[in-house]
Design a protein around this motif. Structure first.
Motif, PDB file in Angstrom:
ATOM      1  N   ARG A   4       0.848  -1.201   0.000  1.00  0.00           N
ATOM      2  CA  ARG A   4       0.000   0.000   0.000  1.00  0.00           C
ATOM      3  C   ARG A   4       0.876   1.242   0.000  1.00  0.00           C
ATOM      4  O   ARG A   4       1.891   1.299   0.682  1.00  0.00           O
ATOM      5  N   THR A   5       0.473   2.220  -0.739  1.00  0.00           N
ATOM      6  CA  THR A   5       1.215   3.475  -0.780  1.00  0.00           C
ATOM      7  C   THR A   5       0.389   4.574  -0.130  1.00  0.00           C
ATOM      8  O   THR A   5      -0.803   4.414   0.107  1.00  0.00           O
ATOM      9  N   GLY A   6       1.024   5.680   0.141  1.00  0.00           N
ATOM     10  CA  GLY A   6       0.333   6.805   0.758  1.00  0.00           C
ATOM     11  C   GLY A   6       0.685   6.948   2.219  1.00  0.00           C
ATOM     12  O   GLY A   6       1.532   6.245   2.754  1.00  0.00           O
ATOM     13  N   ARG A   7       0.016   7.870   2.864  1.00  0.00           N
ATOM     14  CA  ARG A   7       0.281   8.144   4.274  1.00  0.00           C
ATOM     15  C   ARG A   7      -0.357   7.079   5.145  1.00  0.00           C
ATOM     16  O   ARG A   7      -1.452   6.616   4.869  1.00  0.00           O
ATOM     17  N   PRO A   8       0.316   6.734   6.240  1.00  0.00           N
ATOM     18  CA  PRO A   8      -0.290   5.767   7.171  1.00  0.00           C
ATOM     19  C   PRO A   8      -1.472   6.404   7.901  1.00  0.00           C
ATOM     20  O   PRO A   8      -1.546   7.621   8.049  1.00  0.00           O
ATOM     21  N   LYS A   9      -2.385   5.578   8.347  1.00  0.00           N
ATOM     22  CA  LYS A   9      -3.553   6.057   9.084  1.00  0.00           C
ATOM     23  C   LYS A   9      -3.106   6.682  10.399  1.00  0.00           C
ATOM     24  O   LYS A   9      -2.212   6.183  11.072  1.00  0.00           O
TER      25      LYS A   9
END
Length: 56
Positions: A4-9
């Motif tokens: 998964r890419t993007g910012r962590p929750k």
């Protein structure tokens, strides 16, 4: 399958929107405070709420 890419929750998401109305003088003071302390208006308002809650 790719990771998964993007910012962590976030553990504490800021998902509540609050609208506040200020008069000219209060807004000017808030902006001056923020500029002097290099913080956003949102950060300053959160700090103010925390200070109010500490005064129990």
């Amino acid at each position: 399958m790719s990771p998964r890419t993007g910012r962590p929750k976030s553990e504490n998401p800021k998902n509540i929107d609050v609208k506040v109305r200020f008069d000219e003088e209060s807004n000017k003071k808030l902006l001056e405070y923020c500029e002097y302390h290099h913080i956003t208006r949102t950060e300053a308002i959160r700090k103010a709420v925390d200070l109010l809650l500490q005064q129990k």
